[in-house]
Design an enzyme around this catalytic site. Structure first.
Site, short mmCIF file in Angstrom:
data_model
loop_
_atom_site.label_atom_id
_atom_site.label_comp_id
_atom_site.label_asym_id
_atom_site.label_seq_id
_atom_site.Cartn_x
_atom_site.Cartn_y
_atom_site.Cartn_z
N ARG A 197 26.88 59.45 49.38
CA ARG A 197 28.31 59.32 49.05
C ARG A 197 28.45 58.49 47.77
NH1 ARG A 197 28.08 62.42 52.55
NH2 ARG A 197 29.39 62.69 54.44
N GLY A 221 47.89 47.74 53.92
CA GLY A 221 46.61 48.35 54.32
C GLY A 221 45.49 47.97 53.36
N PHE A 250 50.57 55.19 49.93
CA PHE A 250 49.31 55.08 50.69
C PHE A 250 49.52 55.40 52.16
CE2 PHE A 250 46.60 53.23 47.55
CZ PHE A 250 47.36 52.35 46.78
N TYR A 305 40.19 59.81 46.00
CA TYR A 305 39.22 58.71 46.15
C TYR A 305 37.91 59.27 46.71
CZ TYR A 305 43.70 56.24 46.89
OH TYR A 305 45.00 55.77 46.83
N PHE A 306 36.83 58.68 46.28
CA PHE A 306 35.56 58.93 46.96
C PHE A 306 35.47 57.91 48.08
CE2 PHE A 306 33.53 62.59 44.95
CZ PHE A 306 34.58 62.93 44.12
N ASN A 307 34.47 57.07 48.16
CA ASN A 307 34.43 56.19 49.32
C ASN A 307 34.76 54.74 48.98
OD1 ASN A 307 33.00 58.66 50.13
ND2 ASN A 307 32.62 57.52 52.01
N TYR A 320 42.83 65.54 59.11
CA TYR A 320 43.08 64.48 58.10
C TYR A 320 42.93 65.09 56.70
CZ TYR A 320 41.77 61.03 54.64
OH TYR A 320 41.67 60.32 53.47
N GLY A 338 31.23 67.45 61.19
CA GLY A 338 32.19 67.42 60.08
C GLY A 338 31.67 66.71 58.85
N LYS A 354 45.80 65.99 53.41
CA LYS A 354 45.70 65.64 51.99
C LYS A 354 45.85 66.88 51.12
CE LYS A 354 45.16 61.25 52.50
NZ LYS A 354 46.28 60.36 52.12
N SER A 404 42.12 62.38 48.44
CA SER A 404 40.75 62.10 48.87
C SER A 404 39.80 63.21 48.44
CB SER A 404 40.72 61.98 50.40
OG SER A 404 39.40 61.97 50.87
C1 WQD Z 1 29.90 57.49 55.04
C2 WQD Z 1 28.49 57.92 55.40
C3 WQD Z 1 28.33 58.97 57.55
C4 WQD Z 1 29.39 55.44 59.91
C5 WQD Z 1 35.65 59.44 55.14
C6 WQD Z 1 36.80 60.33 54.73
C7 WQD Z 1 37.30 59.90 53.39
C8 WQD Z 1 37.67 58.45 53.44
C9 WQD Z 1 36.43 57.64 53.78
C10 WQD Z 1 39.85 57.77 54.12
C11 WQD Z 1 28.43 59.28 56.08
C12 WQD Z 1 27.56 57.65 57.53
C13 WQD Z 1 29.13 56.30 58.86
C14 WQD Z 1 28.36 55.07 60.79
C15 WQD Z 1 26.82 56.42 59.52
N1 WQD Z 1 38.65 58.26 54.43
N2 WQD Z 1 27.87 56.77 58.67
N3 WQD Z 1 27.10 55.57 60.55
O1 WQD Z 1 32.95 60.23 56.16
O2 WQD Z 1 32.13 59.87 53.77
O3 WQD Z 1 34.55 59.66 54.28
O4 WQD Z 1 36.00 58.09 55.08
O5 WQD Z 1 40.26 57.42 53.06
O6 WQD Z 1 38.45 60.67 53.08
O7 WQD Z 1 36.33 61.66 54.60
O8 WQD Z 1 32.99 57.92 55.09
O9 WQD Z 1 32.22 55.71 55.81
O10 WQD Z 1 32.76 57.44 57.61
O11 WQD Z 1 30.71 57.70 56.20
O12 WQD Z 1 25.68 56.86 59.32
O13 WQD Z 1 28.53 54.30 61.77
O14 WQD Z 1 27.97 56.98 56.35
O15 WQD Z 1 27.62 59.97 58.27
O16 WQD Z 1 27.25 59.93 55.66
P1 WQD Z 1 33.06 59.51 54.86
P2 WQD Z 1 32.21 57.13 56.25
#
Ligand code: WQD
Length: 335
Positions: free
Chosen positions: A230, A10, A80, A176-178, A149, A296, A153, A124
């Protein structure tokens, strides 16, 4: 030292396998290919010049897990393998609980049965929900999960904690953050199957003309530019943190049988800042529009990195620019 990496084909798993191999570890991967493809194995080998062992096992198959552990001498496990799309988990919660929880339990049971005690868990920042205080420390309260999800975690961490009380299991949960970006070789990266849920793959696919427009989910958040914030961390920095955490356990430097570390850069960036930075590093103009908030989503999250820096001796070194450029170079290799 032989390390099992579940979900090792992955996004974060493959980058961690490369770092493990470059640190001299022998790696065996278990992956059911639900969210990846087998050619990632050769890509990993082309970077590290060593092909990891690979077993096509679904960790929900209790017998297969038992058979694997009884016939492979393992020194540590980095786990993972899990379903990880927030939105999808709301649509199919039972599949998320079945996959993420039963897989974890079966791995922990067979580790215990075979005296494998070192465990790194992929967790996460989603466990914090919308934190009351920013930046977010490891002591921030765990809030009721906003999605199945996120709940898997939270539950996963509780299961592991209980496991450490009845065996010599030693575990570290990495929150993890992003995670974003790709290996500098552009041979491995984020491979979203279908319409990307996460921001960066959607950005790069829009820039590549695969998607017509990027929808920004909400520009009415209480943030400087109205878009959500983020902590975007380069996947290679994240992978390196797993090696540091694993070595902490292997050398018995852990201070408790269950430890938690936030893995982020400590810096928050808004969606608009990410877009502007991407345009700068890629030279592409991104077609985007503002739409309603996504259910969410939280307003803002970024890590307090003090504990990870001090205790783990790890710090993110790569910038948002590095990560976005690597994501773009990776996108350009995809058909
Ligand atoms: C980031 C920001 C969206 C897509 C989640 C999980 C986290 C991890 C990462 C697994 C947000 C905005 C997004 C789009 C947008 N998952 N966005 N348009 O939701 O912070 O975290 O994914 O490991 O555990 O919670 O990540 O990348 O989906 O969104 O505006 O088409 O980008 O609203 O603010 P997120 P994300």
């Amino acid at each position: 030292m032989k390390i099992l990496v579940t979900g090792g084909l992955g996004f974060i798993g493959s980058h961690t396998v490369v770092e493990l191999q470059q640190e001299g570890f022998d790696v065996v991967i278990i992956d059911n290919l639900s969210k990846s493809t087998i050619d990632v194995l050769d890509k990993i080998a082309s970077i590290s010049n060593r092909k990891p062992d690979y077993h096509h096992i679904d960790l929900r198959d209790k017998i297969a897990v038992k058979t694997f552990f009884s016939s492979n001498a393992i020194d540590g496990v980095i786990h993972f393998a899990a379903s990880k799309a927030v939105g999808e988990s709301v649509q199919m919660p039972l599949e998320y609980y079945e996959n993420n929880i039963s897989s974890l339990v079966y791995v922990l049971q067979e580790m215990s049965a075979n005296n494998v005690s070192n465990f790194i868990f992929s967790s996460s920042c989603t466990v914090y929900g919308q934190a009351d205080e920013l930046p977010i420390t490891e002591n921030a309260p765990i809030k009721p999960a906003e999605s199945p999800y996120g709940n898997t975690k939270q539950i996963g961490e509780e299961i592991i904690k209980d496991g450490t009380k009845i065996s010599d299991l030693k575990a570290i949960a990495l929150r993890y953050f992003n995670p974003i970006g790709a290996h500098e070789s552009a041979k491995i990266g984020e491979l979203p199957i279908g319409v990307p849920q996460n921001l960066i793959p959607f950005v790069t696919q829009t820039a590549a003309g695969i998607r017509e427009v990027l929808s920004i989910f909400g520009n009415d958040y209480p943030t400087p530019d109205g878009t959500a914030v983020r902590d975007y961390i380069h996947v290679v920095d994240l992978a390196k943190a797993h090696i540091v955490a694993l070595k902490r356990l292997l050398t018995k430097q852990n201070k408790a049988s269950f430890e938690v570390f936030n893995l982020g850069t400590g810096k928050g960036n808004s969606v608009l800042e990410v877009i502007q930075t991407f345009e700068k590093v890629s030279g592409k103009n991104l077609n985007y529009k503002f739409v309603d908030r996504r259910a969410g989503d939280i307003t803002s999250a970024y890590a307090d990195t003090t504990i990870a820096n001090k205790e783990l001796g790890w710090k993110a070194e790569l910038s948002l620019e590095d990560a976005l450029l690597s994501a773009w170079k990776w996108q350009l290799t995809l058909k």
